[in-house]
Design a protein around this motif. Sequence first.
Motif, mmCIF file in Angstrom:
data_model
loop_
_atom_site.group_PDB
_atom_site.id
_atom_site.type_symbol
_atom_site.label_atom_id
_atom_site.label_comp_id
_atom_site.label_asym_id
_atom_site.label_seq_id
_atom_site.Cartn_x
_atom_site.Cartn_y
_atom_site.Cartn_z
ATOM 1 N N THR A 1 -14.188 16.909 -0.789
ATOM 2 C CA THR A 1 -14.601 15.626 -1.344
ATOM 3 C C THR A 1 -14.159 15.541 -2.799
ATOM 4 N N PRO A 2 -13.422 14.493 -3.173
ATOM 5 C CA PRO A 2 -12.993 14.377 -4.573
ATOM 6 C C PRO A 2 -14.184 14.118 -5.485
ATOM 7 N N VAL A 3 -14.089 14.562 -6.728
ATOM 8 C CA VAL A 3 -15.175 14.355 -7.677
ATOM 9 C C VAL A 3 -15.046 13.030 -8.397
ATOM 10 N N HIS A 4 -13.865 12.408 -8.340
ATOM 11 C CA HIS A 4 -13.682 11.105 -8.977
ATOM 12 C C HIS A 4 -12.493 10.402 -8.344
ATOM 13 N N VAL A 5 -12.635 9.099 -8.152
ATOM 14 C CA VAL A 5 -11.554 8.290 -7.598
ATOM 15 C C VAL A 5 -11.383 7.048 -8.463
ATOM 16 N N THR A 6 -10.155 6.730 -8.802
ATOM 17 C CA THR A 6 -9.818 5.475 -9.469
ATOM 18 C C THR A 6 -9.003 4.638 -8.501
ATOM 19 N N ALA A 7 -9.419 3.379 -8.266
ATOM 20 C CA ALA A 7 -8.742 2.537 -7.280
ATOM 21 C C ALA A 7 -8.353 1.194 -7.893
ATOM 22 N N THR A 8 -7.209 0.675 -7.470
ATOM 23 C CA THR A 8 -6.770 -0.679 -7.815
ATOM 24 C C THR A 8 -6.301 -1.349 -6.527
ATOM 25 N N ALA A 9 -6.265 -2.689 -6.512
ATOM 26 C CA ALA A 9 -5.825 -3.427 -5.320
ATOM 27 C C ALA A 9 -4.813 -4.486 -5.723
ATOM 28 N N ARG A 10 -3.863 -4.743 -4.822
ATOM 29 C CA ARG A 10 -2.823 -5.731 -5.083
ATOM 30 C C ARG A 10 -2.336 -6.273 -3.751
ATOM 31 N N PRO A 11 -1.790 -7.493 -3.737
ATOM 32 C CA PRO A 11 -1.181 -8.005 -2.503
ATOM 33 C C PRO A 11 0.016 -7.135 -2.115
ATOM 34 N N THR A 12 0.150 -6.865 -0.840
ATOM 35 C CA THR A 12 1.293 -6.089 -0.383
ATOM 36 C C THR A 12 2.602 -6.822 -0.679
ATOM 37 N N ASP A 13 2.560 -8.148 -0.550
ATOM 38 C CA ASP A 13 3.713 -8.977 -0.895
ATOM 39 C C ASP A 13 3.706 -9.217 -2.402
ATOM 40 N N TRP B 1 -10.706 -16.770 0.533
ATOM 41 C CA TRP B 1 -9.746 -15.716 0.831
ATOM 42 C C TRP B 1 -8.643 -16.284 1.719
ATOM 43 N N ASP B 2 -7.426 -15.919 1.449
ATOM 44 C CA ASP B 2 -6.325 -16.205 2.363
ATOM 45 C C ASP B 2 -6.160 -15.025 3.300
ATOM 46 N N GLU B 3 -5.411 -15.235 4.371
ATOM 47 C CA GLU B 3 -5.072 -14.121 5.258
ATOM 48 C C GLU B 3 -3.865 -13.405 4.657
ATOM 49 N N ILE B 4 -4.165 -12.419 3.847
ATOM 50 C CA ILE B 4 -3.101 -11.699 3.157
ATOM 51 C C ILE B 4 -3.273 -10.209 3.363
ATOM 52 N N SER B 5 -2.195 -9.495 3.245
ATOM 53 C CA SER B 5 -2.225 -8.039 3.336
ATOM 54 C C SER B 5 -2.450 -7.463 1.940
ATOM 55 N N ILE B 6 -3.403 -6.543 1.836
ATOM 56 C CA ILE B 6 -3.775 -5.963 0.546
ATOM 57 C C ILE B 6 -3.477 -4.470 0.554
ATOM 58 N N THR B 7 -2.890 -3.987 -0.522
ATOM 59 C CA THR B 7 -2.656 -2.551 -0.692
ATOM 60 C C THR B 7 -3.625 -2.006 -1.740
ATOM 61 N N VAL B 8 -4.324 -0.933 -1.385
ATOM 62 C CA VAL B 8 -5.232 -0.267 -2.319
ATOM 63 C C VAL B 8 -4.551 1.011 -2.814
ATOM 64 N N ASP B 9 -4.345 1.095 -4.111
ATOM 65 C CA ASP B 9 -3.776 2.300 -4.719
ATOM 66 C C ASP B 9 -4.919 3.120 -5.301
ATOM 67 N N TRP B 10 -4.926 4.413 -5.071
ATOM 68 C CA TRP B 10 -6.019 5.233 -5.586
ATOM 69 C C TRP B 10 -5.500 6.584 -6.052
ATOM 70 N N VAL B 11 -6.210 7.105 -7.039
ATOM 71 C CA VAL B 11 -5.933 8.445 -7.571
ATOM 72 C C VAL B 11 -7.235 9.221 -7.511
ATOM 73 N N SER B 12 -7.200 10.412 -6.963
ATOM 74 C CA SER B 12 -8.417 11.220 -6.857
ATOM 75 C C SER B 12 -8.292 12.490 -7.687
ATOM 76 N N MET B 13 -9.436 12.941 -8.199
ATOM 77 C CA MET B 13 -9.488 14.224 -8.885
ATOM 78 C C MET B 13 -10.182 15.197 -7.951
ATOM 79 N N ASN B 14 -9.567 16.338 -7.719
ATOM 80 C CA ASN B 14 -10.108 17.251 -6.720
ATOM 81 C C ASN B 14 -11.355 17.962 -7.219
ATOM 82 N N ALA B 15 -11.867 18.864 -6.401
ATOM 83 C CA ALA B 15 -13.160 19.483 -6.672
ATOM 84 C C ALA B 15 -13.120 20.547 -7.765
ATOM 85 N N THR B 16 -11.982 20.725 -8.421
ATOM 86 C CA THR B 16 -11.930 21.624 -9.566
ATOM 87 C C THR B 16 -12.384 20.839 -10.788
#
Length: 275
Positions: free
Chosen positions: A12-24, A56-71
């Motif tokens: 389990t990661p100790v921290h996650v940073t996430a952003t979202a953007r349209p795939t298009d 909301w429109d019917e759009i495809s969304i991409t979620v980008d995330w960065v995780s910090m591991n358990a160290t």
Amino acid sequence: MNVLYQMCLASTPVHVTATARPTDPLQPHTFNVTLIDIQRYSVLVQLERTDRKSGWDEISITVDWVSMNATYKPNCKAILDSGLRTSGKYQIQLNDLNVVEVYCDMETDGGGWTVIQRRIDGSVNFERNLASYSAGFGNRDGNYWLGLSTMHKLTTTDSYDLRVDVTGCNRVKKYAQYSTFRVQSPNSYILEVSGYSGNAGDTLGRSNGQMFQTVDHFGVHCRRRGGWWAGGCSYASLNGLYAPCRTGEITAGWYYFNNEHLGARFIEMKIRPRN
């Protein structure tokens, strides 16, 4: 809209940073992303569309995330160096292997600051006993005191700078920085501070070599001002009564900001290892 984002990690990661953007990339939609829950195999995020008030429109969304591991990292500077550059709450591991939650300032002066104190309003009472000041109190996102015990463990493991940011009565912003900040023995929490620079004045220097006082612990001089290091509790009165623009020694302020006892609007203390 809530999105459950599936993933597969070794732990389990100790921290996650996430952003979202349209795939298009041609779609102009923008989103706020709030992290709701972190599990080993999934991250739950909440998306709020911000380019329009509703719908909301019917759009495809991409979620980008960065995780910090358990160290776990030992401080916010180490977290910054690992690639996480968003200010917020993180967990660090102290030299006794205990894990504590801190707020990391990743923006000011290069980032990597571990916030140890903050005053933004009067919703949290800072007139407390030594046990409370030792353990810490408040909310990491708002008014809080990290805790003398944690400060001692951090600053006796490495050499730390201290930065104090103050917004005065008239919303002028100034800062004081010290090249040495150390909280000594857990019995008296003696302060070692020196090497001032900045434009707010060397107010904290009066407390160098002094014990920490509270209402129940050697609190004769500082009894009415919240816990602080003796010798300067009426000058660097950062834990005093939150009362912006009010005059008096018991108000939370920084005397050499304008050479008077005047309540400040915002106060933040933060530390960063020098190396």
